[in-house]
Design an enzyme around this catalytic site. Structure first.
Site, PDB file in Angstrom:
ATOM      1  N   SER A   5       6.827  45.156  44.010  1.00 56.26           N
ATOM      2  CA  SER A   5       7.568  44.741  42.830  1.00 56.26           C
ATOM      3  C   SER A   5       6.670  44.810  41.626  1.00 56.26           C
ATOM      4  O   SER A   5       6.145  45.868  41.349  1.00 56.26           O
ATOM      5  CB  SER A   5       8.211  43.382  43.011  1.00 56.26           C
ATOM      6  OG  SER A   5       9.316  43.266  42.146  1.00 56.26           O
ATOM      7  N   CYS A   6       6.419  43.716  40.916  1.00 57.15           N
ATOM      8  CA  CYS A   6       5.971  43.811  39.517  1.00 57.15           C
ATOM      9  C   CYS A   6       4.613  43.166  39.267  1.00 57.15           C
ATOM     10  O   CYS A   6       4.030  42.535  40.138  1.00 57.15           O
ATOM     11  CB  CYS A   6       6.991  43.153  38.606  1.00 57.15           C
ATOM     12  SG  CYS A   6       8.701  43.551  38.994  1.00 57.15           S
ATOM     13  N   ASP A   7       4.172  43.316  38.021  1.00 61.60           N
ATOM     14  CA  ASP A   7       2.981  42.621  37.524  1.00 61.60           C
ATOM     15  C   ASP A   7       3.265  42.154  36.109  1.00 61.60           C
ATOM     16  O   ASP A   7       3.812  42.908  35.294  1.00 61.60           O
ATOM     17  CB  ASP A   7       1.768  43.552  37.508  1.00 61.60           C
ATOM     18  CG  ASP A   7       1.336  43.956  38.901  1.00 61.60           C
ATOM     19  OD1 ASP A   7       0.564  43.202  39.521  1.00 61.60           O
ATOM     20  OD2 ASP A   7       1.776  45.018  39.380  1.00 61.60           O
ATOM     21  N   GLU A  93       8.640  37.752  38.912  1.00 58.50           N
ATOM     22  CA  GLU A  93       8.080  38.492  40.048  1.00 58.50           C
ATOM     23  C   GLU A  93       8.779  38.073  41.329  1.00 58.50           C
ATOM     24  O   GLU A  93       9.198  36.914  41.471  1.00 58.50           O
ATOM     25  CB  GLU A  93       6.588  38.160  40.221  1.00 58.50           C
ATOM     26  CG  GLU A  93       5.747  38.336  38.990  1.00 58.50           C
ATOM     27  CD  GLU A  93       5.503  39.784  38.666  1.00 58.50           C
ATOM     28  OE1 GLU A  93       5.534  40.608  39.598  1.00 58.50           O
ATOM     29  OE2 GLU A  93       5.281  40.087  37.493  1.00 58.50           O
ATOM     30  N   ARG A 239      -2.697  44.305  43.920  1.00 52.66           N
ATOM     31  CA  ARG A 239      -2.435  44.416  42.489  1.00 52.66           C
ATOM     32  C   ARG A 239      -2.791  43.145  41.736  1.00 52.66           C
ATOM     33  O   ARG A 239      -3.207  43.206  40.585  1.00 52.66           O
ATOM     34  CB  ARG A 239      -0.979  44.807  42.245  1.00 52.66           C
ATOM     35  CG  ARG A 239      -0.625  46.200  42.734  1.00 52.66           C
ATOM     36  CD  ARG A 239       0.654  46.732  42.129  1.00 52.66           C
ATOM     37  NE  ARG A 239       1.636  45.698  41.878  1.00 52.66           N
ATOM     38  CZ  ARG A 239       2.496  45.217  42.778  1.00 52.66           C
ATOM     39  NH1 ARG A 239       2.457  45.695  44.016  1.00 52.66           N
ATOM     40  NH2 ARG A 239       3.368  44.306  42.449  1.00 52.66           N
TER      41      ARG A 239
END
Length: 423
Positions: A5-7, A93, A239
């Site tokens: 997914s995201c940062d 997130e 990440r």
């Protein structure tokens, strides 16, 4: 489970230049998903008996909502990231842990992002909005438009002109950490350890009941509610650690361009490629000087390395962002029918289509690709110079800013893509 997914990042003075808070997020989603950039004006809601329809459920409306600009997967009501007229920014997130994810449809984390922005004029008030809604309605439901079931709990990074908050959840339980200086990032893992500034009233007792915490040793939220060895969190590969290192590499000299470089970084995995990729990116400048405007940059297209960050400023008489708005299907939209996701309509907006066409045409031509990317970066540099001049103007010329149009920038971006595509 491979965490995809995201940062999300934030940098505060003294880590930044010119007394600004810098917010940034990559939204990493299924590779065929379209993300749109949309604007909704402030509104007064007189008939509070009417409920507000979010992605899956209806909730109570509030008397007043603020103007917001959102970057969101085009099929849903909520948003991956966005900002409001008061300079509040939120990104979320996906996180997993010991607490099971609820299969029942409730509020998505993306719904909570939009609700926090619409209902709060500071970062801490946005936190209050989110945790109150979480307690009342819960979180749950498929976060993907398709047959693949993709459900998760959520963490949030919430920032305004003065401070930031990290909010991490496990079902209805949550912990929050206040950030007043330096740098902080979140990724797809719980990251709040022993510095807990606010929390769910029953969070520790619940952990004791589940035998996750003995009630004696110092309480560590991430270690208790997930399976993390938090002692190694800053040195383990992944990440979260890579983002932390990139932020600290530039600490003391972070600008909005630095944040964009971090979001474009592929070796770290922050700029994702593959079945899950970076479908959209956002960077915001939040000056602590309240006489200056906040400036929010959005790509509206996949891969920030091959996209232009286009600036948006809240000014009077904003028109809808047509080139980054996806088609609407009203009651025929599959998300509004049950069972959901029996079909998947074409949600590509005009900018997305032109971006795809241009990149497809130059993918096998290195010279064309370099020319197009060089021209895009040249346009971007010109935009950055223009925005920096706005920020340096201590007595902001309202007429100058009101002539700025996100749509006009989109036209320039599309023209470059089309010209280099056809040349």
């Amino acid at each position: 489970m491979k965490l995809c997914s995201c940062d999300t990042f934030v940098a505060l003075p003294p880590a930044t230049v010119d007394n600004r808070i810098i917010f940034g997020k990559n939204s990493d989603r299924p590779c065929d998903e379209v993300q749109e950039v949309v604007y909704f004006p402030a509104a007064v809601h007189d008939n509070l008996r009417e409920h507000l329809k979010c992605t899956y459920i209806e909730i109570d409306q509030v008397p007043e909502t603020y103007a917001v600009v959102l970057s969101r997967p085009a099929w849903l009501w909520g948003a991956e990231m966005g900002a409001n007229e008061h300079g509040v920014c939120i990104g979320n997130e996906a996180v997993w842990g010991r607490e099971e994810v609820c299969d029942e449809e409730a509020l998505l984390g993306m719904d909570l992002v939009r609700l926090g922005l619409e209902r709060a004029d500071t970062a801490e008030k946005a936190l209050n909005v989110i945790v109150d809604l979480l307690e009342k309605y819960g979180q749950g439901g498929n976060c993907s438009e398709g047959r693949m079931v993709f459900s998760y709990h959520n963490s949030f990074l919430i920032a305004d002109r003065n401070e930031a908050w990290i909010l991490e959840t496990a079902g209805k339980y949550w912990a929050a950490e206040k950030v007043q200086e330096g740098v902080r990032n979140i990724s797809n893992q719980l990251s709040i350890t022993t510095k807990i500034d606010r929390e769910h009233a029953d969070m520790r007792n619940y952990a004791k009941q589940k035998c996750w915490w003995d009630g004696k040793k110092e309480f560590d939220f991430a270690a208790t509610y997930s399976y993390l060895d938090t002692a190694n969190m800053m040195i383990s590969p992944g990440r979260y650690c890579e983002g932390y290192k990139l932020l600290n590499k530039h600490k003391g000299n972070i600008t909005f361009e630095t944040m964009m470089e971090i979001l474009r970084d592929k070796p770290s995995g922050i700029n994702m490629e593959g079945a899950f990729l970076t479908t959209a990116s956002m960077v915001s400048i939040l000056p602590q000087d309240s006489s200056l405007p906040c400036i929010h940059f959005f790509t509206g297209t996949p891969d920030p390395e091959r996209s232009v960050f286009k600036p948006f400023i809240f000014v009077p008489n904003i028109s809808q962002l047509l080139d980054t708005s996806s088609p609407t299907f009203e009651l025929e939209d599959p998300i509004k029918k049950k069972p959901h996701f029996k079909s998947k309509p074409d949600r590509r907006h005009p900018l997305y289509q032109k971006h795809q066409q241009a990149l497809g045409a130059v993918d096998n031509n290195e010279e064309k690709a370099k020319t197009m990317l060089d021209n895009m970066k040249k346009l971007e540099k010109e935009l950055f110079k223009e925005m920096e001049s706005v920020l340096q103007n201590k007595h902001l010329d309202g007429q100058h800013v009101s002539t700025f149009s996100f749509n006009s920038i989109l036209d320039q971006t599309s023209t470059i893509s089309h010209r280099d595509h056809c040349s």
